[in-house]
Design an enzyme around this catalytic site. Structure first.
Site, PDB file in Angstrom:
ATOM      1  N   GLY A 135      -2.606 -18.923   6.994  1.00  0.00           N
ATOM      2  CA  GLY A 135      -1.602 -18.413   7.933  1.00  0.00           C
ATOM      3  C   GLY A 135      -2.165 -17.637   9.088  1.00  0.00           C
ATOM      4  O   GLY A 135      -1.583 -16.627   9.488  1.00  0.00           O
ATOM      5  N   THR A 136      -3.280 -18.122   9.650  1.00  0.00           N
ATOM      6  CA  THR A 136      -3.810 -17.448  10.836  1.00  0.00           C
ATOM      7  C   THR A 136      -4.162 -18.490  11.889  1.00  0.00           C
ATOM      8  O   THR A 136      -4.675 -19.560  11.584  1.00  0.00           O
ATOM      9  CB  THR A 136      -5.034 -16.560  10.496  1.00  0.00           C
ATOM     10  OG1 THR A 136      -5.499 -15.925  11.694  1.00  0.00           O
ATOM     11  CG2 THR A 136      -6.160 -17.348   9.841  1.00  0.00           C
ATOM     12  N   SER A 137      -3.868 -18.161  13.148  1.00  0.00           N
ATOM     13  CA  SER A 137      -3.995 -19.152  14.236  1.00  0.00           C
ATOM     14  C   SER A 137      -5.419 -19.262  14.760  1.00  0.00           C
ATOM     15  O   SER A 137      -5.702 -20.071  15.633  1.00  0.00           O
ATOM     16  CB  SER A 137      -3.060 -18.765  15.392  1.00  0.00           C
ATOM     17  OG  SER A 137      -3.478 -17.517  15.941  1.00  0.00           O
TER      18      SER A 137
ATOM     19  N   ALA B 107       3.169 -21.522   3.400  1.00  0.00           N
ATOM     20  CA  ALA B 107       2.259 -20.815   2.484  1.00  0.00           C
ATOM     21  C   ALA B 107       2.831 -20.727   1.068  1.00  0.00           C
ATOM     22  O   ALA B 107       2.092 -20.802   0.083  1.00  0.00           O
ATOM     23  CB  ALA B 107       1.968 -19.418   3.027  1.00  0.00           C
TER      24      ALA B 107
ATOM     25  N   TYR C 133       5.582   0.445  16.490  1.00  0.00           N
ATOM     26  CA  TYR C 133       5.101   0.426  15.099  1.00  0.00           C
ATOM     27  C   TYR C 133       6.145   0.977  14.129  1.00  0.00           C
ATOM     28  O   TYR C 133       6.212   0.546  12.975  1.00  0.00           O
ATOM     29  CB  TYR C 133       3.745   1.139  14.986  1.00  0.00           C
ATOM     30  CG  TYR C 133       2.665   0.299  15.628  1.00  0.00           C
ATOM     31  CD1 TYR C 133       2.220   0.549  16.927  1.00  0.00           C
ATOM     32  CD2 TYR C 133       2.154  -0.824  14.974  1.00  0.00           C
ATOM     33  CE1 TYR C 133       1.294  -0.269  17.539  1.00  0.00           C
ATOM     34  CE2 TYR C 133       1.219  -1.656  15.574  1.00  0.00           C
ATOM     35  CZ  TYR C 133       0.804  -1.379  16.860  1.00  0.00           C
ATOM     36  OH  TYR C 133      -0.103  -2.211  17.472  1.00  0.00           O
TER      37      TYR C 133
ATOM     38  N   CYS D 214      -1.978  16.576  13.151  1.00  0.00           N
ATOM     39  CA  CYS D 214      -2.867  16.049  12.099  1.00  0.00           C
ATOM     40  C   CYS D 214      -2.875  17.050  10.939  1.00  0.00           C
ATOM     41  O   CYS D 214      -3.067  18.252  11.163  1.00  0.00           O
ATOM     42  CB  CYS D 214      -4.281  15.914  12.676  1.00  0.00           C
ATOM     43  SG  CYS D 214      -5.545  15.653  11.427  1.00  0.00           S
TER      44      CYS D 214
ATOM     45  N   HIS E  83      -7.402  -4.896  10.150  1.00  0.00           N
ATOM     46  CA  HIS E  83      -6.733  -4.457  11.386  1.00  0.00           C
ATOM     47  C   HIS E  83      -5.893  -3.207  11.158  1.00  0.00           C
ATOM     48  O   HIS E  83      -5.031  -2.887  11.975  1.00  0.00           O
ATOM     49  CB  HIS E  83      -5.853  -5.582  11.956  1.00  0.00           C
ATOM     50  CG  HIS E  83      -6.652  -6.708  12.549  1.00  0.00           C
ATOM     51  ND1 HIS E  83      -6.086  -7.907  12.880  1.00  0.00           N
ATOM     52  CD2 HIS E  83      -7.962  -6.799  12.857  1.00  0.00           C
ATOM     53  CE1 HIS E  83      -7.029  -8.694  13.388  1.00  0.00           C
ATOM     54  NE2 HIS E  83      -8.176  -8.057  13.384  1.00  0.00           N
TER      55      HIS E  83
ATOM     56  N   ASN F  16      -2.388 -23.755   6.393  1.00  0.00           N
ATOM     57  CA  ASN F  16      -1.655 -23.284   7.570  1.00  0.00           C
ATOM     58  C   ASN F  16      -0.434 -24.173   7.814  1.00  0.00           C
ATOM     59  O   ASN F  16      -0.355 -25.301   7.308  1.00  0.00           O
ATOM     60  CB  ASN F  16      -2.585 -23.327   8.789  1.00  0.00           C
ATOM     61  CG  ASN F  16      -2.336 -22.148   9.721  1.00  0.00           C
ATOM     62  OD1 ASN F  16      -1.678 -21.185   9.371  1.00  0.00           O
ATOM     63  ND2 ASN F  16      -2.866 -22.239  10.929  1.00  0.00           N
TER      64      ASN F  16
ATOM     65  N   ASN G  17      -3.214  -8.663   8.480  1.00  0.00           N
ATOM     66  CA  ASN G  17      -1.847  -8.137   8.508  1.00  0.00           C
ATOM     67  C   ASN G  17      -1.848  -6.638   8.246  1.00  0.00           C
ATOM     68  O   ASN G  17      -2.701  -6.113   7.529  1.00  0.00           O
ATOM     69  CB  ASN G  17      -0.978  -8.842   7.466  1.00  0.00           C
ATOM     70  CG  ASN G  17      -0.905 -10.346   7.703  1.00  0.00           C
ATOM     71  OD1 ASN G  17      -1.176 -10.822   8.808  1.00  0.00           O
ATOM     72  ND2 ASN G  17      -0.582 -11.101   6.661  1.00  0.00           N
TER      73      ASN G  17
HETATM   74  N1  APR Z   1       3.181 -20.723   6.203  1.00  0.00           N
HETATM   75  C1  APR Z   1       1.878 -20.827   6.597  1.00  0.00           C
HETATM   76  N2  APR Z   1       1.462 -20.586   7.860  1.00  0.00           N
HETATM   77  C2  APR Z   1       2.394 -20.202   8.756  1.00  0.00           C
HETATM   78  C3  APR Z   1       3.767 -20.070   8.430  1.00  0.00           C
HETATM   79  C4  APR Z   1       4.145 -20.352   7.088  1.00  0.00           C
HETATM   80  N3  APR Z   1       5.425 -20.271   6.682  1.00  0.00           N
HETATM   81  N4  APR Z   1       4.441 -19.703   9.551  1.00  0.00           N
HETATM   82  C5  APR Z   1       3.524 -19.601  10.538  1.00  0.00           C
HETATM   83  N5  APR Z   1       2.297 -19.907  10.061  1.00  0.00           N
HETATM   84  C6  APR Z   1       1.029 -19.939  10.801  1.00  0.00           C
HETATM   85  C7  APR Z   1       1.141 -20.421  12.223  1.00  0.00           C
HETATM   86  O1  APR Z   1       0.989 -21.849  12.258  1.00  0.00           O
HETATM   87  C8  APR Z   1      -0.061 -19.722  12.882  1.00  0.00           C
HETATM   88  O2  APR Z   1      -1.226 -20.524  12.776  1.00  0.00           O
HETATM   89  O3  APR Z   1       0.567 -18.614  10.876  1.00  0.00           O
HETATM   90  C9  APR Z   1      -0.237 -18.463  12.046  1.00  0.00           C
HETATM   91  C10 APR Z   1       0.214 -17.196  12.763  1.00  0.00           C
HETATM   92  O4  APR Z   1      -0.636 -17.008  13.867  1.00  0.00           O
HETATM   93  P1  APR Z   1      -0.519 -15.665  14.734  1.00  0.00           P
HETATM   94  O5  APR Z   1       0.921 -15.391  15.033  1.00  0.00           O
HETATM   95  O6  APR Z   1      -1.502 -15.792  15.861  1.00  0.00           O
HETATM   96  O7  APR Z   1      -0.992 -14.507  13.717  1.00  0.00           O
HETATM   97  P2  APR Z   1      -2.476 -14.137  13.307  1.00  0.00           P
HETATM   98  O8  APR Z   1      -3.369 -15.336  13.320  1.00  0.00           O
HETATM   99  O9  APR Z   1      -2.379 -13.363  12.049  1.00  0.00           O
HETATM  100  O10 APR Z   1      -2.927 -13.136  14.494  1.00  0.00           O
HETATM  101  C11 APR Z   1      -4.179 -12.522  14.337  1.00  0.00           C
HETATM  102  O11 APR Z   1      -3.785 -11.255  16.340  1.00  0.00           O
HETATM  103  O12 APR Z   1      -2.397 -10.035  17.655  1.00  0.00           O
HETATM  104  C12 APR Z   1      -3.407  -9.943  16.756  1.00  0.00           C
HETATM  105  O13 APR Z   1      -3.846  -8.121  15.375  1.00  0.00           O
HETATM  106  C13 APR Z   1      -2.971  -9.188  15.533  1.00  0.00           C
HETATM  107  O14 APR Z   1      -3.677  -9.542  13.247  1.00  0.00           O
HETATM  108  C14 APR Z   1      -3.161 -10.189  14.409  1.00  0.00           C
HETATM  109  C15 APR Z   1      -4.163 -11.166  14.984  1.00  0.00           C
END
Ligand code: APR
Length: 230
Positions: free
Chosen positions: A172-174, A216, A53, A133, A106, A198, A89
């Site tokens: 931007g989340t998978s 994005a 971290y 602490c 998170h 995405n 994030n």
């Molecule tokens: N613009 C838009 N989307 C994007 C870009 C971009 N330039 N680059 C990557 N992405 C997308 C990818 O296609 C993917 O769908 O962002 C997503 C990233 O996915 P992950 O890496 O799985 O991240 P996230 O979905 O935020 O993960 C969720 O998992 O490990 C845990 O706690 C951690 O908060 C995190 C959570």
């Protein structure tokens, strides 16, 4: 007045140079989740976790907000209805992009927590194992990050907002990690229009009424302009 809930993931910070998790060269390709993102991992090797971290805190400090972050801040300032920005994030690019109400479900790199009394305080750039602490003096400081197996923050508030949402946008989340990946289903159940912005289809893309693919920094400003023109 339209009520909007936005969920962001690592993809919104990718163009700022911050690693995502599940890309080929992502964080989970170079670190074992169970070692650096679980309470058990922290118990086994706190130094490895604190170092992980510290590295991410430094990377976030070196990065800058991008046009997607600033577009969401413009939306927050101009939108007349309710707006809840929930991020998975742990970086502070939304805040540095001008958003003032960000819900970090998170946790956050710039927050530290006491594993004994749960007191929270601003994290130093470099945390050390056994930092005391400031409240109870126990040497049990840890990153204020929600690890796998722990409960994300402010779920009641998020669920309330999803029930009232007219629009739910995931950026931007998978869609691999719950409960965040389940927000689209809840929002749709309560009648919201759902949009996925995405780079590529997420694991829950089929649950969105509308999907737009691209970076994005392209898709978010375009969508924000449409909302503000309505
Ligand atoms: N613009 C838009 N989307 C994007 C870009 C971009 N330039 N680059 C990557 N992405 C997308 C990818 O296609 C993917 O769908 O962002 C997503 C990233 O996915 P992950 O890496 O799985 O991240 P996230 O979905 O935020 O993960 C969720 O998992 O490990 C845990 O706690 C951690 O908060 C995190 C959570």
């Amino acid at each position: 007045m339209t009520n909007i809930v936005i969920l962001t993931g690592a993809g919104i910070s990718a163009e700022s140079g911050i690693s995502t998790f599940r890309a080929e060269d992502g964080l989970w390709a170079n670190h074992r989740v169970e070692d650096v993102a679980t309470p058990e991992g922290f118990g086994r090797d706190p130094q490895l976790v604190v170092n992980f971290y510290n590295e991410r805190r430094a990377q976030a400090a070196d990065a800058g907000p991008n046009l997607a972050h600033t577009a969401l801040a413009q939306l927050e300032a101009a939108h007349k209805g309710d707006l809840l920005l929930v991020t998975q994030n742990v970086d502070d690019l939304h805040e540095r992009g001008g958003s003032s109400h960000v819900l970090h479900m998170h946790g956050a790199l710039n927050s530290a927590m006491c594993a004994s009394c749960q007191h929270r305080w601003p994290a130093p750039m470099k945390m050390a194992v056994g930092d005391p602490c400031p409240s109870c003096a126990t040497p049990m400081a840890r990153p204020d990050i929600v690890w796998f197996g722990e409960m994300p923050y402010q779920m009641d508030r998020i669920e309330q907002a999803l029930e009232q949402a007219d629009i739910f946008v995931a950026i931007g989340t998978s869609g691999n990690v719950y409960p965040a990946a389940g927000f689209v289903q809840m929002a749709a159940h309560y009648g919201a229009h759902t949009i996925e912005l995405n780079l590529e289809p997420s694991a829950v893309v089929s649950q969105f009424a509308e999907t737009r693919f691209g970076n994005a920094t392209q898709t978010v400003p375009m969508w924000v302009n449409e909302v503000l023109e309505d």
